[in-house]
Design a protein around this motif. Structure first.
Motif, PDB file in Angstrom:
ATOM      1  N   ASN A 157       0.981  -1.238   0.037  1.00  0.00           N
ATOM      2  CA  ASN A 157      -0.016   0.005  -0.236  1.00  0.00           C
ATOM      3  C   ASN A 157       0.613   1.464   0.068  1.00  0.00           C
ATOM      4  O   ASN A 157       0.625   2.292  -0.652  1.00  0.00           O
ATOM      5  CB  ASN A 157      -1.041   0.048   1.078  1.00  0.00           C
ATOM      6  N   LEU A 158       2.019   1.270   0.840  1.00  0.00           N
ATOM      7  CA  LEU A 158       2.793   2.533   0.805  1.00  0.00           C
ATOM      8  C   LEU A 158       3.434   2.562  -0.477  1.00  0.00           C
ATOM      9  O   LEU A 158       3.746   3.740  -0.819  1.00  0.00           O
ATOM     10  CB  LEU A 158       3.880   2.197   1.983  1.00  0.00           C
ATOM     11  N   PHE A 159       3.816   1.578  -1.221  1.00  0.00           N
ATOM     12  CA  PHE A 159       4.627   1.831  -2.605  1.00  0.00           C
ATOM     13  C   PHE A 159       3.631   2.150  -3.487  1.00  0.00           C
ATOM     14  O   PHE A 159       4.052   2.059  -4.691  1.00  0.00           O
ATOM     15  CB  PHE A 159       5.616   0.459  -2.586  1.00  0.00           C
ATOM     16  N   LYS A 160       2.415   2.152  -3.218  1.00  0.00           N
ATOM     17  CA  LYS A 160       1.459   2.575  -4.303  1.00  0.00           C
ATOM     18  C   LYS A 160       1.485   4.260  -4.247  1.00  0.00           C
ATOM     19  O   LYS A 160       0.681   4.978  -5.287  1.00  0.00           O
ATOM     20  CB  LYS A 160      -0.120   2.044  -4.043  1.00  0.00           C
ATOM     21  N   ASP A 161       1.857   4.859  -3.236  1.00  0.00           N
ATOM     22  CA  ASP A 161       2.063   6.172  -3.142  1.00  0.00           C
ATOM     23  C   ASP A 161       3.248   6.685  -3.843  1.00  0.00           C
ATOM     24  O   ASP A 161       4.385   6.671  -3.489  1.00  0.00           O
ATOM     25  CB  ASP A 161       1.983   6.556  -1.768  1.00  0.00           C
ATOM     26  N   GLY A 162       3.148   7.400  -5.036  1.00  0.00           N
ATOM     27  CA  GLY A 162       4.238   8.061  -6.002  1.00  0.00           C
ATOM     28  C   GLY A 162       5.430   8.621  -5.011  1.00  0.00           C
ATOM     29  O   GLY A 162       6.400   8.605  -5.017  1.00  0.00           O
ATOM     30  N   TYR A 163       4.829   9.607  -4.216  1.00  0.00           N
ATOM     31  CA  TYR A 163       5.581  10.620  -3.238  1.00  0.00           C
ATOM     32  C   TYR A 163       6.571   9.449  -2.380  1.00  0.00           C
ATOM     33  O   TYR A 163       7.675   9.989  -2.359  1.00  0.00           O
ATOM     34  CB  TYR A 163       4.876  11.341  -2.524  1.00  0.00           C
ATOM     35  N   TYR A 164       5.723   8.672  -1.874  1.00  0.00           N
ATOM     36  CA  TYR A 164       6.641   7.845  -0.979  1.00  0.00           C
ATOM     37  C   TYR A 164       7.752   7.152  -1.475  1.00  0.00           C
ATOM     38  O   TYR A 164       8.761   7.020  -1.104  1.00  0.00           O
ATOM     39  CB  TYR A 164       5.626   6.990  -0.180  1.00  0.00           C
TER      40      TYR A 164
ATOM     41  N   ALA B  63       9.355   7.832  -4.239  1.00  0.00           N
ATOM     42  CA  ALA B  63      10.168   8.964  -4.626  1.00  0.00           C
ATOM     43  C   ALA B  63      11.310   9.242  -3.516  1.00  0.00           C
ATOM     44  O   ALA B  63      12.477   8.995  -3.546  1.00  0.00           O
ATOM     45  CB  ALA B  63       9.824  10.122  -5.165  1.00  0.00           C
ATOM     46  N   PHE B  64      10.544   9.385  -2.218  1.00  0.00           N
ATOM     47  CA  PHE B  64      11.354   9.589  -1.034  1.00  0.00           C
ATOM     48  C   PHE B  64      12.061   8.361  -0.560  1.00  0.00           C
ATOM     49  O   PHE B  64      13.508   8.382  -0.152  1.00  0.00           O
ATOM     50  CB  PHE B  64      10.176   9.917   0.026  1.00  0.00           C
ATOM     51  N   TYR B  65      11.309   7.123  -0.832  1.00  0.00           N
ATOM     52  CA  TYR B  65      12.255   6.023  -0.386  1.00  0.00           C
ATOM     53  C   TYR B  65      13.553   5.624  -1.222  1.00  0.00           C
ATOM     54  O   TYR B  65      14.603   5.480  -0.830  1.00  0.00           O
ATOM     55  CB  TYR B  65      11.406   4.608  -0.510  1.00  0.00           C
ATOM     56  N   VAL B  66      13.252   5.912  -2.730  1.00  0.00           N
ATOM     57  CA  VAL B  66      14.300   5.666  -3.807  1.00  0.00           C
ATOM     58  C   VAL B  66      15.319   6.702  -3.388  1.00  0.00           C
ATOM     59  O   VAL B  66      16.598   6.154  -3.491  1.00  0.00           O
ATOM     60  CB  VAL B  66      13.902   5.906  -5.336  1.00  0.00           C
ATOM     61  N   VAL B  67      15.201   7.780  -3.216  1.00  0.00           N
ATOM     62  CA  VAL B  67      16.370   8.959  -2.872  1.00  0.00           C
ATOM     63  C   VAL B  67      17.101   8.415  -1.640  1.00  0.00           C
ATOM     64  O   VAL B  67      18.357   8.592  -1.630  1.00  0.00           O
ATOM     65  CB  VAL B  67      15.688  10.365  -2.692  1.00  0.00           C
ATOM     66  N   SER B  68      16.125   8.222  -0.669  1.00  0.00           N
ATOM     67  CA  SER B  68      17.121   7.985   0.742  1.00  0.00           C
ATOM     68  C   SER B  68      17.782   6.645   0.673  1.00  0.00           C
ATOM     69  O   SER B  68      19.021   6.711   0.836  1.00  0.00           O
ATOM     70  CB  SER B  68      15.820   7.514   1.786  1.00  0.00           C
ATOM     71  N   ILE B  69      17.291   5.522  -0.231  1.00  0.00           N
ATOM     72  CA  ILE B  69      18.113   4.519  -0.316  1.00  0.00           C
ATOM     73  C   ILE B  69      19.590   4.752  -1.056  1.00  0.00           C
ATOM     74  O   ILE B  69      20.475   4.250  -1.121  1.00  0.00           O
ATOM     75  CB  ILE B  69      17.360   3.220  -0.842  1.00  0.00           C
ATOM     76  N   LEU B  70      19.273   5.609  -2.281  1.00  0.00           N
ATOM     77  CA  LEU B  70      20.317   6.015  -3.038  1.00  0.00           C
ATOM     78  C   LEU B  70      21.445   6.927  -2.132  1.00  0.00           C
ATOM     79  O   LEU B  70      22.784   6.268  -2.401  1.00  0.00           O
ATOM     80  CB  LEU B  70      19.731   6.971  -3.937  1.00  0.00           C
ATOM     81  N   LEU B  71      20.962   7.677  -1.446  1.00  0.00           N
ATOM     82  CA  LEU B  71      21.876   8.032  -0.576  1.00  0.00           C
ATOM     83  C   LEU B  71      22.440   7.078   0.638  1.00  0.00           C
ATOM     84  O   LEU B  71      23.779   7.300   0.990  1.00  0.00           O
ATOM     85  CB  LEU B  71      21.205   9.294   0.426  1.00  0.00           C
ATOM     86  N   LEU B  72      21.778   6.189   1.144  1.00  0.00           N
ATOM     87  CA  LEU B  72      22.364   5.168   1.988  1.00  0.00           C
ATOM     88  C   LEU B  72      23.544   4.410   1.216  1.00  0.00           C
ATOM     89  O   LEU B  72      24.491   4.105   1.789  1.00  0.00           O
ATOM     90  CB  LEU B  72      21.226   4.255   2.362  1.00  0.00           C
ATOM     91  N   GLY B  73      23.281   4.270  -0.075  1.00  0.00           N
ATOM     92  CA  GLY B  73      24.227   3.583  -1.002  1.00  0.00           C
ATOM     93  C   GLY B  73      25.613   4.454  -1.121  1.00  0.00           C
ATOM     94  O   GLY B  73      26.660   3.830  -0.901  1.00  0.00           O
TER      95      GLY B  73
END
Lengths: 250, 225
Positions: free
Chosen positions: B155-162, B164-174
């Motif tokens: 359900n959370l990953f159906k939300d586009g904003y979330y 985007a936030f998730y992808v950016v955060s993980i990228l920075l974690l990388g």
């Protein structure tokens, strides 16, 4: 070649400094950077102005006295050289060159480009020596030392204590300097005796003086005129860990 | 040689940072392995079973506090070290230096901060809900009843904003991992003329795998479910 220089001018440790722009004309590409600074100073003296103060001594790349932060790099753009060994052929006619002093809390500016690097002396006094009170000169071959260790110790001992590592480090950390000094002794049997105490005392002094922590960025190694390896930092970390935790009485 | 009192210990802090960092990295592997299960079926059966195991196994539940402590120590020490580093150079340069050899080392505090914010939101979204029984239960055809955490993710990953936030955060974690992994070895004194090169390569590979692994999940769910 004609150049524009932006030089940090600061009357003394207490006053605020600022960048002053100077023009120098007809500089030979064969001149060294310090000779170019000499020419600027002659020009300033002729004009009745205060010459730019900068540290220099041997001008042969061996003493570590010269210390300019040139266009964002300690000792300028050349790898493995001190400022005195940097030549004007590295620059182009019409270039603007920014010259700053080393920047670190433990290296306060004394005047213009001269900083007080006696913090390094304090670190050496905390342990950068071998305690031998008396006796004659020992026979050179009395203690066998593996060639590999002798080479590593010699590489570490090549450090001239100029402070470029501190100047280059984003944290103004002195880890490369301290680790070179710790290593040159720790690798040899004569220095091994006090190795555990030495590393703790020198690191404690380094921290106390207000140098930053190591982030393993390795800007120090890139800037070092003697190309001291960051392997020395790892060795110091090992020595420290062993001294504190693994084998404190070894 | 006189013994100075050891008031400060920059190296000790760095060693602890490294050990905690590597421990947290191992946690990421476990976390990613379980998360990926959500992609393998449509009713989140596999994922929910694994999540149920993690939530009920006493060893995992004990280790959860060790993990929590590791996070706290890593974050607090990171901030302390950074403040000391800033204080070490009160007047900066006009021309910024560029001789660093490990690019992301310059941004550890920044990437770390984003990951920390991500962690808080992540905690509120999953951990807190799971701990306080705010998750609906599901009974599968084989009779197993477990908390349906899987549907929370979907359900959370159906939300586009979330996403985007998730992808950016993980990228920075990388980016954080790319420097952190090899840096930890250096802090522990493990530098070798041959192996250090491999450790750096392994660190890069590790950060890429972790990043791509975590990013794949929201992308697949958002676009293909």
């Amino acid at each position: 070649m004609d150049l524009t220089l932006k030089v940090w001018r600061q009357a003394n440790a207490k006053e605020n400094g600022r960048f002053v722009e100077y023009k120098v004309k007809g500089i030979s590409s064969d001149a060294s950077f310090l000779e170019m600074m000499d020419i600027l100073n002659e020009q300033l003296v002729t004009e009745g102005q205060d010459p730019v103060a900068f540290d220099h001594d041997c001008r042969e790349g061996i003493c570590g006295a010269c210390s300019m932060y040139i266009n964002g790099r300690p000792h300028g753009p050349d790898k493995g050289t001190t400022t005195c060994q940097l030549h004007m052929r590295r620059f182009k006619d019409g270039d603007t060159i920014t010259v700053e002093p080393w920047r670190a809390k433990p290296f306060p500016v004394i005047k213009d480009l001269v900083v007080d690097r006696s913090a390094f002396d304090d670190i050496i006094q905390a342990g950068g020596f071998v305690s031998v009170s008396t006796g004659g000169v020992p026979d050179a071959n009395a203690i066998p030392i593996p060639k590999r260790k002798a080479d590593l110790a010699m590489d570490a001992a090549a450090c001239i204590g100029c402070g470029a590592c501190v100047a280059a480090c984003k944290n103004a950390s002195a880890m490369l300097f301290v680790s070179a000094k710790v290593s040159q002794f720790a690798l040899l049997p004569q220095g091994r005796v006090e190795a555990r105490e030495r590393v703790q005392n020198m690191v404690a002094k380094m921290d106390e003086l207000g140098f930053g922590n190591c982030t393993n960025t390795y800007a120090c190694e890139a800037a070092c005129p003697k190309e001291i390896s960051v392997a020395n930092i790892a060795r110091m970390n090992r020595e420290y860990l062993a001294a504190r935790v693994i084998a404190p009485n070894d | 040689m006189s013994n100075l009192r050891l008031k400060y210990a920059s190296i000790t802090k760095k060693i602890i940072m490294g050990v905690m960092g590597l421990f947290l990295s191992s946690f990421l592997v476990v976390h990613l392995s379980i998360n990926l299960l959500v992609l393998f079926d449509n009713d989140q059966y596999l994922f929910n079973q694994a999540a149920h195991f993690m939530a009920t196994n006493p060893l995992i539940q004990t280790f959860q506090w060790v993990l929590f402590l590791a996070f706290v120590v890593h974050i607090i020490l990171g901030i302390v070290l950074q403040i000391q580093n800033w204080l070490a150079r009160p007047i900066g340069y006009k021309v910024k230096g560029y001789s660093e050899q490990s690019f992301f080392s310059k941004y550890m505090i920044h990437t770390g901060m984003v990951v920390f914010i991500f962690l808080i939101i992540h905690f509120a979204n999953f951990f807190v809900k799971a701990k306080f029984g705010m998750v609906d239960e599901i009974t599968y055809p084989d009779g197993k009843t477990v908390d349906n955490l899987g549907i929370l993710i979907v359900n959370l990953f159906k939300d586009g904003y979330y996403v985007a936030f998730y992808v950016v955060s993980i990228l920075l974690l990388g980016f954080h991992l790319e420097h952190g992994f090899q840096s930890a070895f250096q802090s522990l004194g493990l530098h070798h003329p041959v192996y250090t090169r491999w450790i750096k390569a392994l660190g890069t590979l590790f950060s890429v795998v972790i990043t791509l692994g975590f990013i794949t999940i929201p992308i697949v769910i958002y676009f293909f479910r």
